[in-house]
Each structure stands twice: as C-alpha cells, then as structure tokens.
Design an enzyme around this catalytic site. Sequence first.
Site, mmCIF file in Angstrom:
data_model
loop_
_atom_site.group_PDB
_atom_site.id
_atom_site.type_symbol
_atom_site.label_atom_id
_atom_site.label_comp_id
_atom_site.label_asym_id
_atom_site.label_seq_id
_atom_site.Cartn_x
_atom_site.Cartn_y
_atom_site.Cartn_z
ATOM 1 N N GLU A 175 -3.179 -4.585 -2.988
ATOM 2 C CA GLU A 175 -3.714 -5.504 -4.001
ATOM 3 C C GLU A 175 -3.762 -4.838 -5.371
ATOM 4 O O GLU A 175 -3.375 -5.415 -6.389
ATOM 5 C CB GLU A 175 -5.136 -5.944 -3.623
ATOM 6 C CG GLU A 175 -5.228 -6.757 -2.351
ATOM 7 C CD GLU A 175 -5.447 -5.906 -1.108
ATOM 8 O OE1 GLU A 175 -4.897 -4.782 -1.018
ATOM 9 O OE2 GLU A 175 -6.169 -6.372 -0.220
ATOM 10 N N CYS A 217 -10.845 -2.988 -4.215
ATOM 11 C CA CYS A 217 -9.891 -3.993 -4.703
ATOM 12 C C CYS A 217 -10.635 -5.212 -5.240
ATOM 13 O O CYS A 217 -10.265 -5.770 -6.281
ATOM 14 C CB CYS A 217 -8.924 -4.404 -3.600
ATOM 15 S SG CYS A 217 -7.680 -3.137 -3.261
ATOM 16 N N CYS A 274 -10.310 -4.724 0.238
ATOM 17 C CA CYS A 274 -11.439 -3.795 0.359
ATOM 18 C C CYS A 274 -12.361 -3.949 -0.854
ATOM 19 O O CYS A 274 -12.020 -4.628 -1.836
ATOM 20 C CB CYS A 274 -10.927 -2.359 0.485
ATOM 21 S SG CYS A 274 -10.368 -1.638 -1.070
ATOM 22 N N GLU A 317 0.482 5.229 0.540
ATOM 23 C CA GLU A 317 -0.437 6.263 1.031
ATOM 24 C C GLU A 317 -0.005 7.654 0.594
ATOM 25 O O GLU A 317 1.062 7.847 -0.004
ATOM 26 C CB GLU A 317 -0.537 6.159 2.555
ATOM 27 C CG GLU A 317 -1.098 4.804 2.981
ATOM 28 C CD GLU A 317 -1.356 4.674 4.469
ATOM 29 O OE1 GLU A 317 -0.876 5.514 5.258
ATOM 30 O OE2 GLU A 317 -2.052 3.710 4.847
ATOM 31 N N CYS A 347 -4.225 0.729 -2.360
ATOM 32 C CA CYS A 347 -4.046 -0.518 -1.611
ATOM 33 C C CYS A 347 -2.988 -1.400 -2.269
ATOM 34 O O CYS A 347 -2.716 -1.293 -3.477
ATOM 35 C CB CYS A 347 -5.351 -1.300 -1.583
ATOM 36 S SG CYS A 347 -6.674 -0.531 -0.649
ATOM 37 N N ASN A 356 0.842 -1.200 0.000
ATOM 38 C CA ASN A 356 0.000 0.000 0.000
ATOM 39 C C ASN A 356 0.876 1.250 0.000
ATOM 40 O O ASN A 356 1.926 1.297 0.641
ATOM 41 C CB ASN A 356 -1.010 -0.006 1.160
ATOM 42 C CG ASN A 356 -0.399 -0.180 2.532
ATOM 43 O OD1 ASN A 356 0.618 -0.837 2.691
ATOM 44 N ND2 ASN A 356 -1.027 0.409 3.534
HETATM 45 N N1 THU Z 1 -5.203 -1.507 2.662
HETATM 46 C C1 THU Z 1 -4.672 -2.321 1.710
HETATM 47 O O1 THU Z 1 -3.614 -2.028 1.132
HETATM 48 N N2 THU Z 1 -5.312 -3.473 1.437
HETATM 49 C C2 THU Z 1 -6.415 -3.925 2.095
HETATM 50 O O2 THU Z 1 -6.882 -5.005 1.806
HETATM 51 C C3 THU Z 1 -7.028 -3.106 3.140
HETATM 52 C C4 THU Z 1 -6.430 -1.773 3.356
HETATM 53 C C5 THU Z 1 -4.470 -0.292 3.004
HETATM 54 C C6 THU Z 1 -5.096 1.007 2.632
HETATM 55 C C7 THU Z 1 -4.467 1.936 3.646
HETATM 56 O O3 THU Z 1 -3.189 2.328 3.155
HETATM 57 C C8 THU Z 1 -4.269 1.073 4.877
HETATM 58 O O4 THU Z 1 -4.296 -0.267 4.414
HETATM 59 C C9 THU Z 1 -5.297 1.264 5.958
HETATM 60 O O5 THU Z 1 -6.580 1.184 5.447
#
Ligand code: THU
Length: 160
Positions: free
Chosen positions: A75, A116, A113, A64, A73, A62
């Site tokens: 994925e 994704c 999520c 940010e 994310c 991920n």
């Molecule tokens: N996140 C992911 O990368 N994948 C997931 O399946 C759930 C959430 C990330 C998004 C954000 O950077 C952090 O996790 C918290 O939500």
Amino acid sequence: MQEEHTITIPFLKKDEADLTPEEARLLKQAKEATYRSYSPYSRFSVGAAALLEDGTIVEGSNQENAAYPSGLCAERTAVFYAKSRYPDKAVVLLCVVARDTSGQFTDRPIPPCGACCQVLMETESRQTTPLRVMLYGRQGTYFIDTVKNLLPIHFDASYL
Ligand code: THU
C-alpha cells in the site's frame, strides 16, 4: 465520571461478479502486482493498485529486506510512488490483494497494517475528496468509503 463511546464502522461487501468495470480493472492490476512482490522472507505477496482522479493507475507490491523493518508494504509502495510521481492528483480508490504462502489469493479481504492506515490518512487529508479503499478476498471485497473509517481514532498534524 466515565462514559462509554462506541464507534461503528460502515463498509460494503461485494461479490467479484458485482464489481463495476473500473473496480474490476483495478483489482486485476492489483492481482498482477502481487507477482512483482519481493517477499522471500514472508512468502506473502501483496499487491496494491491506486486509481488517480484522472484515471491513471499506479501499482505497488511489498518489498522486503533481510533487515526486516527496512521493507515496505504494498500500500505504501503504491501510494508513495503515486504521490511522488503525481503529487497533485487525488487518489480516488486503492485496491489491496494478497497471495498467501500457498500462492492462492487469500479468502479473507486483506486489511492494511496500522502504519499503512496512518499514511493513507495523511494522503486523504492532502486532497479534498475521500480516498476509498477496496480490500479483496475470494470470499468478498470490502469497500470502505473513507480512510477515516479504517482508522477512526488517529494522530494527525492537528495535534502537533
Ligand atoms: N504486507 C503488506 O504489504 N500489506 C499489508 O496490508 C499487510 C502486510 C506485507 C508486509 C510483509 O512484506 C508481508 O506482507 C508480511 O507481513
């Protein structure tokens, strides 16, 4: 008139000791990817590793941003990179893991999520073979045989 419908979602739960060598390798790479996460805001480090049909493994984490919705994310980072680099290669298996704010890998398997899942659905629809999903947690790993089982009622191009 009204009728009730029920959707049952099958999945397999395996202990880490029962993973195949290929699954264990993908898990190791997904775990390593969490250390390349850029997550200063959530401090939740997610790693994903996509196994392609020819054995290539593509990782993502991920990423940010101070403007929160601009981040992505793990994925989608992994799958978009895989499809931009190898557009004609099917994604066979996608492994997802996360470390929480304590730095430990999560106990519970980490689910993708909704956004994704939507992207994974369309990725699967571009290929003739299923995209299996492997969700790791210290208490077990869930295997979902097709993305359709993650998002059984979903929007796709057939509605356009
Ligand atoms: N996140 C992911 O990368 N994948 C997931 O399946 C759930 C959430 C990330 C998004 C954000 O950077 C952090 O996790 C918290 O939500």
